[in-house]
Design a protein around this motif. Structure first.
Motif, PDB file in Angstrom:
ATOM      1  N   ASP A  79      -9.389  -8.161  -2.885  1.00 47.35           N
ATOM      2  CA  ASP A  79     -10.720  -8.236  -2.284  1.00 47.35           C
ATOM      3  C   ASP A  79     -11.286  -9.655  -2.351  1.00 47.35           C
ATOM      4  O   ASP A  79     -11.760 -10.197  -1.347  1.00 47.35           O
ATOM      5  CB  ASP A  79     -11.626  -7.251  -3.030  1.00 47.35           C
ATOM      6  N   VAL A 103     -10.464  -1.918   0.645  1.00 42.51           N
ATOM      7  CA  VAL A 103      -9.915  -3.283   0.555  1.00 42.51           C
ATOM      8  C   VAL A 103      -8.688  -3.417   1.474  1.00 42.51           C
ATOM      9  O   VAL A 103      -8.596  -4.361   2.258  1.00 42.51           O
ATOM     10  CB  VAL A 103      -9.573  -3.636  -0.913  1.00 42.51           C
ATOM     11  N   VAL A 116     -10.156   0.924  -3.294  1.00 40.79           N
ATOM     12  CA  VAL A 116      -8.813   0.411  -2.991  1.00 40.79           C
ATOM     13  C   VAL A 116      -8.509   0.578  -1.499  1.00 40.79           C
ATOM     14  O   VAL A 116      -8.041  -0.365  -0.841  1.00 40.79           O
ATOM     15  CB  VAL A 116      -7.747   1.120  -3.862  1.00 40.79           C
ATOM     16  N   ALA A 154      -6.998  -4.361  -6.680  1.00 43.04           N
ATOM     17  CA  ALA A 154      -8.027  -4.354  -5.628  1.00 43.04           C
ATOM     18  C   ALA A 154      -9.010  -5.500  -5.791  1.00 43.04           C
ATOM     19  O   ALA A 154      -9.420  -6.109  -4.797  1.00 43.04           O
ATOM     20  CB  ALA A 154      -8.762  -3.018  -5.614  1.00 43.04           C
ATOM     21  N   GLN A 190       0.823  -1.212   0.000  1.00 39.54           N
ATOM     22  CA  GLN A 190       0.000   0.000   0.000  1.00 39.54           C
ATOM     23  C   GLN A 190       0.862   1.269   0.000  1.00 39.54           C
ATOM     24  O   GLN A 190       0.589   2.204  -0.754  1.00 39.54           O
ATOM     25  CB  GLN A 190      -0.962   0.004   1.184  1.00 39.54           C
TER      26      GLN A 190
END
Length: 184
Positions: free
Chosen positions: A48, A104, A101, A44, A9
């Motif tokens: 997810d 998630v 995003v 994502a 991230q």
């Protein structure tokens, strides 16, 4: 795993999204390859599905974000293939994409903070969960069912979330560089 998740991230936020203006996220550098918008959606969606659906046995967060993303009329597998679908990229809304995003990553971080290490060796019923909870049939995404079937939870975190995430963040950095936006 929590540190690995944060690494994906942070690299995405700092090296790509913090450098490339949102107005350029739909561009394909050098008139080919993937756009940053596609890479965000793709990353994502896989993340997810792996955590929310395959592991946690819940409908993907995508379901709650689909309308805002502008993807209500697209197939349930929108954004999943490696190859970008220009029709999907053309309609995806960028601000809601960032919201999705972030949601998630936040949901995964929250789950990782609570999961016990013994749960990591369990093998979820991925085929049923993808079909019943995400409306992703073997006919539509057989490749995904084959890749994730009979895999333990630890693998579903290490590959679709961490490994796949790092791979596509690296690809997004390459797109950034080919746009002439390398900070180095």
């Amino acid at each position: 795993m929590t540190n690995d998740l944060a690494s994906v991230q942070n690299k995405l936020l700092e090296s790509v999204l913090g450098v490339v203006p949102a107005s350029r996220w739909v561009e394909q550098a050098d008139d080919g390859g993937s756009s940053i918008a596609h890479l965000l959606l793709h990353l994502a969606r896989h993340h997810d599905l792996a955590v929310t659906t395959a592991i946690r046995d819940r409908p993907p967060l995508f379901v709650a974000h689909r309308d805002a993303l502008g993807l209500a009329d697209e197939a349930p597998y929108a954004g999943l293939p490696e190859r970008e679908d220009p029709a999907v990229t053309a309609v995806v809304a960028l601000d809601p994409l960032l919201t999705y995003v972030d949601a998630v990553f936040d949901a995964t971080r929250s789950w990782l903070d609570r999961v016990g290490s013994m749960a990591l060796d369990t093998v979820p019923d991925t085929d049923r969960r993808l079909t019943d909870l995400a409306d992703l049939s073997v006919d539509d995404v057989g490749w995904l069912h084959r890749m994730w079937n009979d895999k333990p939870v630890w693998w579903l975190v290490q590959w679709p979330v961490i490994g796949h995430g790092h791979s596509h963040v690296g690809e997004a950095i390459s797109v950034r560089n080919r746009m002439g936006l390398s900070p180095f």
